[in-house]
Design a protein around this motif. Structure first.
Motif, PDB file in Angstrom:
ATOM      1  N   PHE A 195       0.841  -1.206   0.000  1.00 16.93           N
ATOM      2  CA  PHE A 195       0.000   0.000   0.000  1.00 16.93           C
ATOM      3  C   PHE A 195       0.877   1.259   0.000  1.00 16.93           C
ATOM      4  O   PHE A 195       0.642   2.197  -0.779  1.00 16.93           O
ATOM      5  CB  PHE A 195      -0.917  -0.009   1.235  1.00 16.93           C
ATOM      6  CG  PHE A 195      -2.088   0.946   1.148  1.00 16.93           C
ATOM      7  CD1 PHE A 195      -1.973   2.198   0.552  1.00 16.93           C
ATOM      8  CD2 PHE A 195      -3.306   0.596   1.692  1.00 16.93           C
ATOM      9  CE1 PHE A 195      -3.050   3.081   0.490  1.00 16.93           C
ATOM     10  CE2 PHE A 195      -4.397   1.461   1.631  1.00 16.93           C
ATOM     11  CZ  PHE A 195      -4.265   2.695   1.028  1.00 16.93           C
ATOM     12  N   PHE A 199      -4.649   4.881   4.426  1.00 15.19           N
ATOM     13  CA  PHE A 199      -3.425   4.159   4.764  1.00 15.19           C
ATOM     14  C   PHE A 199      -3.201   4.161   6.274  1.00 15.19           C
ATOM     15  O   PHE A 199      -2.834   3.133   6.862  1.00 15.19           O
ATOM     16  CB  PHE A 199      -2.227   4.791   4.056  1.00 15.19           C
ATOM     17  CG  PHE A 199      -0.906   4.177   4.424  1.00 15.19           C
ATOM     18  CD1 PHE A 199      -0.512   2.967   3.878  1.00 15.19           C
ATOM     19  CD2 PHE A 199      -0.058   4.795   5.333  1.00 15.19           C
ATOM     20  CE1 PHE A 199       0.705   2.387   4.221  1.00 15.19           C
ATOM     21  CE2 PHE A 199       1.146   4.230   5.684  1.00 15.19           C
ATOM     22  CZ  PHE A 199       1.526   3.021   5.125  1.00 15.19           C
ATOM     23  N   PHE A 244      -1.197  -2.246  -6.571  1.00 14.91           N
ATOM     24  CA  PHE A 244      -2.437  -2.352  -5.800  1.00 14.91           C
ATOM     25  C   PHE A 244      -2.880  -3.805  -5.676  1.00 14.91           C
ATOM     26  O   PHE A 244      -3.326  -4.234  -4.604  1.00 14.91           O
ATOM     27  CB  PHE A 244      -3.547  -1.527  -6.451  1.00 14.91           C
ATOM     28  CG  PHE A 244      -4.784  -1.431  -5.602  1.00 14.91           C
ATOM     29  CD1 PHE A 244      -4.916  -0.403  -4.686  1.00 14.91           C
ATOM     30  CD2 PHE A 244      -5.796  -2.374  -5.699  1.00 14.91           C
ATOM     31  CE1 PHE A 244      -6.042  -0.316  -3.881  1.00 14.91           C
ATOM     32  CE2 PHE A 244      -6.922  -2.297  -4.901  1.00 14.91           C
ATOM     33  CZ  PHE A 244      -7.051  -1.262  -3.990  1.00 14.91           C
ATOM     34  N   ILE A 275      -1.370  -5.565  -2.841  1.00 14.94           N
ATOM     35  CA  ILE A 275      -2.020  -5.418  -1.533  1.00 14.94           C
ATOM     36  C   ILE A 275      -2.989  -6.568  -1.316  1.00 14.94           C
ATOM     37  O   ILE A 275      -3.034  -7.184  -0.233  1.00 14.94           O
ATOM     38  CB  ILE A 275      -2.785  -4.079  -1.444  1.00 14.94           C
ATOM     39  CG1 ILE A 275      -1.877  -2.890  -1.740  1.00 14.94           C
ATOM     40  CG2 ILE A 275      -3.440  -3.923  -0.077  1.00 14.94           C
ATOM     41  CD1 ILE A 275      -2.631  -1.571  -1.871  1.00 14.94           C
ATOM     42  N   TYR A 322      -9.948  -2.074   3.276  1.00 16.94           N
ATOM     43  CA  TYR A 322      -8.659  -2.138   3.967  1.00 16.94           C
ATOM     44  C   TYR A 322      -8.826  -2.592   5.419  1.00 16.94           C
ATOM     45  O   TYR A 322      -7.982  -3.324   5.948  1.00 16.94           O
ATOM     46  CB  TYR A 322      -7.962  -0.774   3.877  1.00 16.94           C
ATOM     47  CG  TYR A 322      -7.957  -0.285   2.443  1.00 16.94           C
ATOM     48  CD1 TYR A 322      -7.019  -0.782   1.535  1.00 16.94           C
ATOM     49  CD2 TYR A 322      -8.922   0.604   1.978  1.00 16.94           C
ATOM     50  CE1 TYR A 322      -7.051  -0.390   0.210  1.00 16.94           C
ATOM     51  CE2 TYR A 322      -8.954   1.001   0.662  1.00 16.94           C
ATOM     52  CZ  TYR A 322      -8.012   0.502  -0.219  1.00 16.94           C
ATOM     53  OH  TYR A 322      -8.037   0.876  -1.539  1.00 16.94           O
TER      54      TYR A 322
END
Length: 344
Positions: free
Chosen positions: A16, A47, A286, A289, A341
């Motif tokens: 990330f 984040f 990405f 992640i 997330y």
């Protein structure tokens, strides 16, 4: 921060951070600097949320509290509101949602996939009977909510995710039993508009018949065409994080056949959006992640299968919940809020 020795930076956090750095570097040359700067600030917040969540919930009991609280709050806000709209008939063409972030039918349904998986996590765990009963009721209500939104992408993602989990799980009888009960509840309660909309999915298999599905599907196809043109022209750096709507407004004016998709619009496809905004390198970072989380979860699950079978099953449920969400993301851009997330 008061316990620096306990802080951890697992692979998804590093992916990330690297992705965010790439977006900041490529954003310098973006023709839409204002949009990029605003998006960078928002993703920096996400984040930090991601980093804090990973370092806050470290034990199974902490995770259970975290998940249970999330399921409860989701039930108290968008689920309650959506059912209220359903009961009073406040919908659009038989589709129901809530407000603000949850006013978009497809977004609400996709977020509900994650919360449904977390309800199933609680249902499968070694918890008190009242927790498992509440989780069962929550999972059933969330299944129906996804149907009430009439989101075909979420329905497809949930169906494929459920099927994949069924093929890999050792508790197939329990999964089939729950699936049968959830399906019965949906059949009894869901309005007729739902089945009419889903029945039109047969027209989505060909570009020649896509207009017969409904105006929404035809327009989505136009948006994808514009998105592919933007991505193809910006394969390395993209147009800038968060700048896709600005670029779409310009590109959509190039052809008459795209007039139905003109304006400040979205790709409605997470993966195409990533390439268009951040280029192929940004999309690769990405996806790192996501895959790093899935691979680590699969590794831990294998380690738990012998000594902690229940916990392994819980982790498998969460893993396939994420897979279902990522399938649904073929039809929507669901990476702009913290839900994904926090779930990771």
């Amino acid at each position: 921060l008061a316990r620096p020795n306990e802080m951890t930076f697992p692979a998804p956090v590093l992916w990330f951070g690297t992705w965010l750095l790439w977006c900041a570097i490529t954003g310098v040359t973006s023709p839409f600097p204002s949009a990029v700067n605003d998006s960078l600030i928002e993703y920096l917040k996400i984040f930090l949320i991601f980093f804090v969540a990973i370092n806050a919930a470290r034990t199974m009991s902490q995770l259970a509290i975290f998940i249970g609280t999330w399921v409860l709050l989701f039930g108290l806000y968008p689920v309650r509101g959506t059912y209220l709209n359903f009961l009073i008939g406040a919908g659009t063409f038989g589709r129901y949602a809530w407000n603000f972030t949850f006013a978009n039918y497809n977004d609400l349904a996709s977020y509900a996939i994650l919360v449904l998986a977390m309800s199933a996590f609680l249902l499968a765990g070694r918890y008190d009977r009242w927790i498992r009963i509440a989780a069962f009721l929550g999972a059933g209500s969330l299944s129906l909510l996804i149907i009430l939104t009439q989101s075909r992408g979420a329905f497809l993602g949930l169906s494929l995710g459920f099927l994949l989990m069924l093929l890999r799980s050792r508790s197939r009888a329990k999964i089939i039993r729950f699936g049968a009960l959830a399906s019965l509840a949906v059949v009894l309660v869901a309005p007729g508009d739902v089945w009419e909309r889903f029945s039109r999915m047969k027209y989505l298999s060909s570009t020649e018949t896509i207009a017969e599905a409904d105006g929404s599907a035809d327009q989505r196809y136009t948006l994808l065409q514009v998105g592919f043109a933007i991505a193809k022209s910006n394969l390395v750096k993209g147009v800038g994080l968060g700048a896709y709507p600005n670029a779409h407004e310009i590109y959509a004016e190039e052809r008459d056949e795209w007039r139905g998709g003109r304006g400040n619009r979205d790709t409605h496809n997470l993966y195409l959006n990533l390439v268009a905004e951040t280029g192929i390198p940004g999309a690769f970072l990405f996806i790192g992640i996501l895959t790093s989380s899935l691979l680590f979860a699969a590794k831990v699950e294998r380690q738990l299968r012998i000594t902690m079978r229940v916990e392994a099953e819980q982790l498998r449920i969460l893993r396939f919940g994420l897979i279902a969400y990522l399938i649904a993301a073929i039809f929507g851009t669901f990476h702009r809020v913290s839900f994904l997330y926090l779930y990771l």
